[in-house]
Structures are given as C-alpha cells and as structure tokens.
Motif scaffolding. Structure first.
Motif, PDB file in Angstrom:
ATOM      1  N   ASP A  39       0.839  -1.204   0.000  1.00  0.00           N
ATOM      2  CA  ASP A  39       0.000   0.000   0.000  1.00  0.00           C
ATOM      3  C   ASP A  39       0.872   1.251   0.000  1.00  0.00           C
ATOM      4  OD1 ASP A  39      -2.321  -1.428  -0.029  1.00  0.00           O
ATOM      5  OD2 ASP A  39      -2.669  -1.334   2.141  1.00  0.00           O
ATOM      6  N   MET A  40       1.920   1.223   0.818  1.00  0.00           N
ATOM      7  CA  MET A  40       2.818   2.370   0.893  1.00  0.00           C
ATOM      8  C   MET A  40       3.511   2.605  -0.453  1.00  0.00           C
ATOM      9  SD  MET A  40       6.075   2.910   3.454  1.00  0.00           S
ATOM     10  CE  MET A  40       5.163   2.182   4.803  1.00  0.00           C
ATOM     11  N   LEU A  41       3.810   1.508  -1.140  1.00  0.00           N
ATOM     12  CA  LEU A  41       4.503   1.614  -2.423  1.00  0.00           C
ATOM     13  C   LEU A  41       3.577   2.099  -3.527  1.00  0.00           C
ATOM     14  CD1 LEU A  41       7.200   0.969  -3.927  1.00  0.00           C
ATOM     15  CD2 LEU A  41       6.276  -1.283  -4.394  1.00  0.00           C
ATOM     16  N   LEU A  42       2.344   1.585  -3.557  1.00  0.00           N
ATOM     17  CA  LEU A  42       1.450   1.840  -4.682  1.00  0.00           C
ATOM     18  C   LEU A  42       0.562   3.070  -4.501  1.00  0.00           C
ATOM     19  CD1 LEU A  42       0.358  -1.824  -5.478  1.00  0.00           C
ATOM     20  CD2 LEU A  42       2.000  -0.426  -6.731  1.00  0.00           C
ATOM     21  N   THR A  43       0.400   3.536  -3.273  1.00  0.00           N
ATOM     22  CA  THR A  43      -0.493   4.673  -3.021  1.00  0.00           C
ATOM     23  C   THR A  43      -0.179   5.887  -3.901  1.00  0.00           C
ATOM     24  OG1 THR A  43      -0.951   3.985  -0.758  1.00  0.00           O
ATOM     25  CG2 THR A  43      -1.304   6.307  -1.271  1.00  0.00           C
ATOM     26  N   PRO A  44       1.093   6.260  -4.087  1.00  0.00           N
ATOM     27  CA  PRO A  44       1.368   7.462  -4.897  1.00  0.00           C
ATOM     28  C   PRO A  44       0.937   7.350  -6.357  1.00  0.00           C
ATOM     29  CG  PRO A  44       3.290   6.842  -3.586  1.00  0.00           C
ATOM     30  CD  PRO A  44       2.330   5.719  -3.491  1.00  0.00           C
ATOM     31  N   VAL A  45       0.767   6.117  -6.873  1.00  0.00           N
ATOM     32  CA  VAL A  45       0.441   5.972  -8.294  1.00  0.00           C
ATOM     33  C   VAL A  45      -0.966   5.433  -8.527  1.00  0.00           C
ATOM     34  CG1 VAL A  45       2.841   5.660  -8.991  1.00  0.00           C
ATOM     35  CG2 VAL A  45       1.488   3.661  -8.345  1.00  0.00           C
ATOM     36  N   GLN A  46      -1.714   5.222  -7.483  1.00  0.00           N
ATOM     37  CA  GLN A  46      -3.064   4.661  -7.647  1.00  0.00           C
ATOM     38  C   GLN A  46      -4.126   5.588  -7.045  1.00  0.00           C
ATOM     39  OE1 GLN A  46      -2.823   0.594  -6.058  1.00  0.00           O
ATOM     40  NE2 GLN A  46      -2.825  -0.162  -8.168  1.00  0.00           N
ATOM     41  N   ARG A  47      -3.909   6.864  -7.190  1.00  0.00           N
ATOM     42  CA  ARG A  47      -4.904   7.837  -6.723  1.00  0.00           C
ATOM     43  C   ARG A  47      -6.017   7.967  -7.754  1.00  0.00           C
ATOM     44  NH1 ARG A  47      -2.431  12.639  -7.058  1.00  0.00           N
ATOM     45  NH2 ARG A  47      -0.740  11.758  -8.306  1.00  0.00           N
ATOM     46  N   LYS A  48      -7.234   8.235  -7.313  1.00  0.00           N
ATOM     47  CA  LYS A  48      -8.377   8.362  -8.215  1.00  0.00           C
ATOM     48  C   LYS A  48      -8.404   9.742  -8.849  1.00  0.00           C
ATOM     49  CE  LYS A  48     -11.328   5.044  -5.783  1.00  0.00           C
ATOM     50  NZ  LYS A  48     -12.616   4.847  -5.098  1.00  0.00           N
TER      51      LYS A  48
END
Length: 1009
Positions: free
Chosen positions: A927-936
């Motif tokens: 989650d920490m890794l992907l959060t910056p690139v999976q914003r709506k």
C-alpha cells in the motif's frame, strides 16, 4: 629424428590411438589405465610419459602430472639414443602450459633445437614457446634462423613483426625499425613479395620512419597489385600523400574513392581535410593509433588565405552537389552530411552562415529524420547553434513533419524530435506539469503504434520502443525534481511493461538494473542483468552496470559468482591470447599479430580486472571476519597480503586502462561513482553528455588512489592481528613496548594509506581525532568515511604495538585511541540508522555506507579485538606473579570490553531496525509503495502514465496482434510491486544474517572476558 609413418613419438600408432580416443571422449580413468600399460611396454619413452602427464592433468592431479613431465624431460635430456619429435614436445608443451610452467616447455624445445639446429618443425615449436612468453627478441632471432634455413617469406615477416612488437610493446628503439626495413628491402630485391599482408607490413615499417615517398613508390609499382581491391589501394595512397603533406594529390585520390564509394563518410572527412591542408587526422600515426583510432571530429583552423579557402570549399561544394545528383539510393547519407561539414568548416573559419546551417540541417531532417541515427549524425553540427537557434530549429522541424506520410516514418520523426529535446537539455527546463504531459504523450504514442509491430518476430526491434526509454527518463527526472518516489516506481513499471511485450530490449534492462539498485532491490537488478547474457569481452566492457552495486551489497554469493566468472574469462583470455597471436602468425595475418599483443596488454592493465583481483580475496575476509582462525588461513593463502600489496607496486598498475562502455549508462549515473539522484536537483547542465569526458577523466584520476587503498587492506589486516597478538609477548619479554618489525611496516602502510586519502600522516591523525570528537564534520553518507574509519582501526592496531601516538601516562594511552575508534563506529552507524526511511522507500545509497561500515571497519576492528582477547587469555589456570603483563591486561581488558560493548550495541540497533522492516506486513508495504500511483481522478503527479498502460492491458485490442495482446494482458502492476518488495526483503535478510553472525561473535567474546 622425426616419427616414421605409422609411428607416434617412436611408438606404433595402433598402441597410442586408443589412449587418444579415451582422452577425447573424457574417459580419463580408462585412458590412464591404457597409458600405464603402454609405459610398462615402453618404460623409456618420453612420449608415453607425456601422454600420462596429460591424462593426470586432465584428472586434476597437477603434482603427479608435473612429475611425469619432468621424467619425460629428463629422458629427452639424458639419453641421446631416444628420438626427439615435435609430437612429444608439443604434448609436453600442452601440459606445461596448463601447469603454468611455460619455462620448462621452452627449455625442452631449446634443448631439441640445440641437438637438431636445422629442423624447421622444432624451430617453429620454439618460436611458439617464445610467442607464449612474449619474448620478442628471441622470437626475432628464431624467425631469422628459420628464414636462413628455408628462405621463406613468412619467416622473414615473423621476424619483422617481432621487431615491431619490440618497438611498440617493448623497449626496442628506432634502430630496430631500420633493421626491419633493411631485411625487407633485401628480400624484395631478391625474391619480391607474394602476399598482401607482407606488403602492408612493409608499408607500415616505412610509415613508422615517415618514409612516405618510398611507401607511395612501392604502392604505385608492381607490388601494389598485391592489393587486389583498387579502392583500398587508393585509400592507402591518399593517406600516405596526406602524411607527406602533398595535400593536392591526396585530395584527388580521395575524390576518386568518393566517386566509387559516395557513402564513405571517413573518406569525405579526409578529402575536405586535404583540401584545407588540415593535418589533424594524420599527426602521430603510430601502430597503436591505427588500432585505437581517435573518435574526435576536431579539426585545425585553416591557415589558408581567404581567396584560397573560398575557392577550395567552393570546389568541395560542387563535388558534393554532383554526388547528391548521382545518388541513386535513399539511404545514402554521406553526400548530405557533407554539405553540413562544409558549413561547419566555414563557421570554424569565421565565415559561417547560421541560416545555411539551419537549412542544411532541416534538409537532412526531411530526408533522414526518421532514422534512429539522425541525432548521432548531426550532433557535432548542432553544437554550432545557439540556444535560441536550437529552439527555432526545433519549431521548424516540428512544422516540417508531414502527418500524412508513412506511419513508420512519421513515428521516427516524432522520436527524433524528442531525442533532440533531450540533447538540447530542453527537458530539464520544462515545468513539471509539461514534463508529465510529455511522458504521457510518449506513452500514448507507443501504445498507438503497437499495431505497426504486430507482424514482427519477437527478436526484431519494434517500432517506437525508444519511446518507453525516453518516458522512463522523464519520470526519473520528475523523481529527482520532486522527490516523489511514485515517479520512480512508475518508471520501473513502464520498463517492465515494455519487457513483457518484448524481452530482448537491452536498453530497458540496463535502465532497470540501475533503478532497482537505487530502490535496494538488488536481486531483481541482478536477475535482469543476467538476462543480458553478458559473455566474453563484454564482461570487461559491461560489468560496470552491476558490479559496483553488488560490491557494496550484502549479496555475497552473487558477488562471488560475478567475480569468479569475470576473473575466469580474463585469466583464460590472458593465458590463451598467445594462441591467437601464434595463429595469426601461422595464417600470415601479420597486422593481427600486433593487434592481439596490444589488446592483451590493454586487458592486463585493466583497472576493473585488477580491482576484481583485489575484491575477490577481500570478500573472503569479510565473509570469515567472525572467525580469526579462518582469517589467518585466508591470509596465509594470500602470502600474508604481500601478493596483493605487490599488485599496487607493479609497474602495470601505474598505467591503468579503462575499457568500460560508459555511453550505455543512464544519464543520472554517467560513471559508477556518480548518481545525481542522490543529491538535490541541479538542472540539466550536469547531466549533458558533453560532461561525460570530463567525468571519466576524474574517475580515472582517482582510480589509482582507490586501487592502492584496497591493495593495502589485506596486509594491514595481517599486521594488525600480529601487532595485537604479540602485545603480551613483548611486555613479558622485558617489560617495555618495543617498536617491532610488524608495527614499523604497519606504520609505513598507514602513511601510504593517508597519502591516498590526500593527507600527510600527521595531518591524517589530527583529522581522525577531529572527526571522532565532532570538532570537524565529514558527510556521513560519503563512502570516503569508510576509508577514514579503516584508517582509524589500523591506526589503533599500530598504536597497540608502538605507543607512538602520544606520551603515555601512568594509566597508558591505550584507551584514547580505542575510544576514538569506538566513537567513530557508534556516531556513524547510529547517525546513519536514524536517517533511514522504511524499507519500501529506502534508496540503495542509504544502506550502502551502513553496510560497508559493518562489513569493513567494524569487521577489521573485531579482528583486532579477537586477537587481543586471544593474547589476554592465560594458557593455563595457574596464577602467575603480577607484573607488567598483568598491568597491561588490566588496562587492555577494560578498553576491549568497552569496544565489544559499543560494537554489540550498535549492531543490535541495526539488527532491530532490519527485523522491523522484514516483519512488517506485506500488504502494508505494498500500500505504501502503490499509493502514490493509484490515486483516483489523476490529473497531475505520478500515475498518469500507468493509467494508459493499465487501460491498454484491460482491453482486447485485436489490432495490436495476438502475441502482443497476450503479453500485455499478462502484465500486472501488483505483481511487479510484489517482486520489488520481495527483492528488498531479500537484501535486508542477507544484511541481518551478517549482523547476527557479528552479534554471536561479540557475545562469545564477552563471555571469554
């Protein structure tokens, strides 16, 4: 003397053939059995002994093989009745060569040639031995003897090549070249020449003496017909005329070549150079220059009067116009590049016309702008434009692009425009939002043009695959500017997506190697590096992409494999390069003889090769630092470090060569010791390719100092252990602390070490104290800090045996130096630990210094501690009378306990941090890794490019073809993220194992005290 028909080494061939069949089929036990039976029947046969030696060597029994060879050699020497033939000697030579005893093989042939001085086979074998030993003088003497015996041209040329090698690679003077010319001249007068290579050697001998007129005369005469291809002969004539400064005649010759080969760009540069009487291409034409020609396109400013200059360039322009009109091939670029070169010469002379340069560039773009080589072709011409002119040129070529043209051509032109923007540094000046749009545009263009590649073979280059590399570079730049790790992750995803479609794009793989290294995912970086399938000489030129990162990582098994493979290739090549040289002699390819020898010398002086020879044993010392007995065994195998110390004293290390292909590295890490992403954003000026030459020179200037420091380490470790071990013995002997031989040598090595750090010894002491006390700040993240800590550790060990650092007080001065070392270890490790980010966001450099401190200075200090503890432990339980040794034990025991406690404490902290990272739930890290690139609803920031790729992966677009469609569907963002996390955890687990081994050692030392 020689074997009769049906005989082998004096033995009937029917008895020998089964043995060779068994050897060829690798049935060595059967071969040995047959060989033993043969020896029973022919006990005095040197050939039978040589065969047995060959089998024993193949079975891995070198001592027995050498004994058998020496027996055969003794029989050949002592018994005059035993026949000597080349088969026996060549078999012995094979074994001696494998046993690294070429001197014995040479002595066998010398003995045989002494007995049979006119035997050609034996003399050729002896010549081969001298080739393997690189004994150029003896090669020459032997070749002359063979020439006198049979009068063959090839043996004279062997002698001449040997003379050239003495001049170019040895200590031979210019008088030897005169001798070579005399030998050839005499032979030509009586026998002429019959081979093209012989003529080339003759001309090269004359060129080395600047006898260009004589060379032209020979080339223009009857001997010139040996060069069967007329264009090749004309090129040689033109070069010789230019070197004798007959530029007008040379220009005419080169013009003739261009009329036959209008796409010969090098010939055109020679042609215009001769027209303008520019000798920059011809100065200093040595053999070495011919093998490693300069790549620069520089030229001298013309000294011609204005009228002559204008007239000659006008003549060149007319000739180029004629070539363009006659060009019947759309891919012929030289005539159009020639127009640009003429304008460049005018500009350098001060008569340039910016408008004409831009028109010529625009014309060249319209013809060849779709080709991948466009930016390389026009690079030096674009340097003539100012920043404003470059922007204007970019706008013009954008308008000139024809959207209705063939899709592949339009795609190529668009890629070229992006490349030019990167070349001009435009990308570094764009706002962040504009950069994001550019990356999105590149990705959309790649996806849109995938149908163009649907019918291509998977191993063929796809149309537009450069777009993903460029999009990746922009995303990396965005990370550098914003420090948002989402851009870094996105750049990785882009490359993984491209490799899912086509796994053969080496550019993607190299980018991934460096990006994964930056993210502490070194196992993934290594996996992608292995898919490059680097072999043979590429190990020398490409290993720098991964080796420096692995050297500073805890992946010691992978590092050992890399070093082993690299050193095996280099050692094998250096050992076998003489075979290639002799093969060139046998096949009469004399120019290759010089080239092979020079190439071998270049590899012998390779900085990377010599560093690998140092790092392999240093790695062994790191791996066994928890066990002083094993360390002592390793040091014994290294001659107590003397062998590696000799490497830095060797003359060949004074002229290191650098063979790495730096051009293939990413823009953010132009050399292994530079990574712009680790520092603040500084604009694009530091990243332009024009800086690469200077950066490489700086790297080469520092290489000698780094090499010397690393070569000193094993010997200093040995002497440090010895100083600590002999401490108590010295005290017990006479109650004093004499400066023994070990401490004297260690001090001299410390002085060399300090000098390599740029300080005199006394100033380095002050520097160490200032750093330890916090009075002088040194950047903790700088790798040089590890060298300073190594210096402090060995300084402490030297002080144990010498006490020269300061005057002792009644308690002794031991605690002071120990406290300095302990302070440096504690301050640097804990300081670095506090700055570390969570594992998933941690950059590779963050752990590098921490790991190196633990595995080098702390490890070496633990060896000193182990040695001290061992020396303090009583040999028996009987209490001895109190004396100086007991007083020393009391003081030493206190400081050793304190040092053990310090090391144990900091390693415990490191281990605790590592465990926290490893046991953290995977979902939390992902989650920490992907959060910056999976914003709506993304309209800015990282993730915009990934949206495009995910949209393509989720649709069934039949236009892109079945193979590409299936590959796209198999790509998963989450799978890549999981691989990154698993790879990072693997690195941390390896580091934790190292820490745990040290904790176990320190705990055991505590109990002993």
């Amino acid at each position: 003397m020689t074997s009769k028909f049906g005989m082998a080494g004096g033995i009937p061939e029917r008895r020998v053939r089964p043995i060779w069949d068994a050897i060829d089929s690798r049935q060595f036990k059967a071969a040995l059995k047959l060989s033993t039976a043969l020896l029973a029947k022919c006990p005095n046969s040197p050939y039978a002994l040589a065969l047995k030696a060959l089998i024993l060597e193949r079975m891995g029994k070198p001592d027995e093989a050498l004994s058998s060879c020496l027996n055969a050699r003794e029989r050949l020497y002592s018994d005059e009745a035993i026949p000597i033939d080349d088969l026996t000697l060549s078999t012995l030579q094979i074994v001696f060569q494998r046993l690294d005893r070429l001197d014995l093989a040479t002595s066998c042939y010398e003995n045989a040639c002494g007995k049979f001085p006119n035997n050609l086979e034996l003399m050729m074998g002896l010549f081969n031995c001298y080739v393997r030993e690189y004994s150029f003088v003896k090669q020459q003497q032997t070749a002359i003897k063979m020439y006198k015996v049979v009068g063959e041209e090839r043996f004279l040329l062997w002698a001449v090549c040997s003379i050239q090698l003495q001049v170019s690679c040895g200590d031979g003077g210019d008088k030897l070249i005169v001798l070579a010319e005399g030998l050839l001249k005499k032979h030509v007068a009586s026998h002429s020449l019959h081979e093209p290579e012989a003529l080339l050697v003759y001309i090269s001998i004359l060129e080395q003496q600047a006898k260009y007129g004589a060379a032209i005369e020979i080339l223009s005469g009857k001997l010139g017909s040996l060069i069967a291809i007329e264009v090749d002969r004309l090129r040689m004539q033109g070069r010789l005329l230019a070197r004798m400064c007959d530029y007008a005649a040379a220009a005419e010759i080169f013009q003739k070549v261009l009329e036959s080969c209008p796409d010969d760009w090098e010939c055109f540069l020679n042609y215009i150079g001769c027209l303008l009487e520019d000798d920059s291409s011809w100065s200093g034409g040595t053999i070495k220059d011919q093998i490693y020609p300069p790549k620069s396109a520089d030229c001298k400013l013309s000294h011609l009067p204005d009228e002559v200059f204008d007239s000659r360039l006008s003549k060149a322009s007319c000739f180029v116009q004629k070539l363009q009109e006659e060009a019947n091939n759309d891919s012929m670029r030289c005539p159009y590049l020639a127009t640009l070169e003429i304008e460049r010469r005018k500009h350098l002379y001060g008569k340039g016309d910016g408008v004409k340069i831009k028109e010529a560039l625009l014309n060249y773009f319209c013809r060849f702008g779709h080709l991948p080589c466009f930016t390389t072709d026009v690079g030096m011409f674009l340097e003539l434009l100012s920043d404003d002119e470059r922007i204007e040129f970019l706008e013009k070529i954008k308008r000139s692009c024809d959207s209705s043209s063939v899709p592949i051509k339009a795609l190529g032109q668009s890629i070229t425009i992006f490349k030019l923007q990167g070349l001009f540094g435009t990308m570094f000046k764009l706002p962040i939002a504009e950069l994001e749009r550019t990356a999105v545009q590149m990705t959309k263009m790649y996806c849109k043009n995938l149908p163009l590649s649907k019918d291509l073979d998977p191993q063929e280059n796809m149309h537009g695959e450069e777009l993903l590399s460029m999009a990746c570079n922009i995303l990396v730049q965005l990370f550098w500017r914003t420090r948002n790790i989402g851009y870094l992750l996105e750049s990785i995803m882009v490359l993984e997506f491209g490799l899912t479609i086509r796994r053969y794009v080496w550019q993607y793989k190299i980018l991934l190697v460096h990006l994964y290294s930056l993210l502490n995912a070194l196992p993934l970086a290594h996996e992608w590096y292995k898919t490059l399938e680097i072999k043979n000489i590429l190990l020398e030129t490409v290993s720098h992409q991964i080796l420096p990162q692995i050297l500073m990582s805890p992946l010691w098994v992978d590092l050992a494999d890399l070093l082993k493979d690299y050193l095996k290739f280099m050692d094998d090549h250096l050992r076998e390069s003489a075979d290639l040289t002799f093969l060139a002699y046998r096949h009469r390819n004399y120019s290759k003889v010089i080239e092979f020898v020079q190439f071998k010398e270049r590899l012998e002086h390779s900085n990377q090769y010599l560093m690998a020879r140092l790092e392999a044993p240093i790695l062994q010392l790191k791996q066994k630092a928890h066990n002083i007995e094993e360390i002592e065994c390793i040091l014994e195998s290294l001659s107590s470090g003397v062998h590696l110390l000799d490497l830095s004293n060797n003359d060949r290390c004074k002229s290191l060569t650098f063979n790495e292909d730096m051009q293939s590295r990413p823009w953010w890490t132009p050399t292994p010791d530079i990574n712009y992403l680790l520092g603040p954003f500084e604009g694009g000026s530091c990243c332009l390719k024009t800086d690469l030459g200077q950066l490489t020179k700086e790297k080469e200037a520092n290489a000698g100092k780094i090499f010397e420091r690393r070569s000193l380490l094993p010997r200093m470790i040995y002497l440090s252990i010895k100083c600590a071990s002999s401490l108590k013995e010295n005290i017990e002997a006479n109650g004093s602390m004499p400066d023994n031989k070990s401490s004297s040598e260690l001090k001299s090595l410390l002085e060399r070490y300090a000098k390599s750090l740029g300080f005199p010894f006394r100033d380095a002491l002050e520097e160490i104290v200032a750093i330890a006390e916090g009075r002088k700040f040194r950047e903790v993240f700088n790798l040089e800090m590890v060298d300073w800590m190594n210096f402090a550790v060995f300084l402490n060990a030297w002080n144990l045996g010498s006490h020269e650092l300061e005057l002792p007080d009644r308690e002794g001065c031991l605690p002071n130096m120990w406290q300095i070392v302990d302070s440096m270890i504690e301050r640097n490790i804990l300081g670095k630990l506090r700055s570390l980010e969570p594992v998933i966001r941690s950059r590779g450099s963050d752990l590098t210094v921490l790991l190196l401190i633990v595995t080098e200075p702390l490890a070496w200090h633990s060896l000193v501690v182990q040695s001290c503890v061992r020396s303090m432990l009583p040999p028996g339980r009987k209490k001895k009378k109190s004396g100086p040794a007991d007083q020393l034990n009391s003081v030493l025991s206190q400081v050793v306990r304190g040092s053990i406690q310090t090391m144990h404490g900091v390693i415990e902290e490191v281990s605790k941090w590592l465990r926290e990272q490893i046991i953290r739930p995977e979902d939390e890290n992902l989650d920490m890794l992907l959060t910056p690139v999976q914003r709506k609803g993304l309209i800015e920031g990282p993730g915009q490019v990934l949206q495009i790729l995910e949209a393509l992966a989720s649709t069934s677009d039949l236009e892109i073809g079945h193979r590409i469609s299936q590959a796209v569907k198999s790509w998963s963002l989450l799978d890549v993220a999981r691989k990154i996390y698993a790879s990072q955890c693997s690195v941390f687990s390896e580091f934790l194992q190292i820490c745990e081994s040290k904790l176990k050692l320190l705990q055991a030392l505590k109990q002993q005290l």
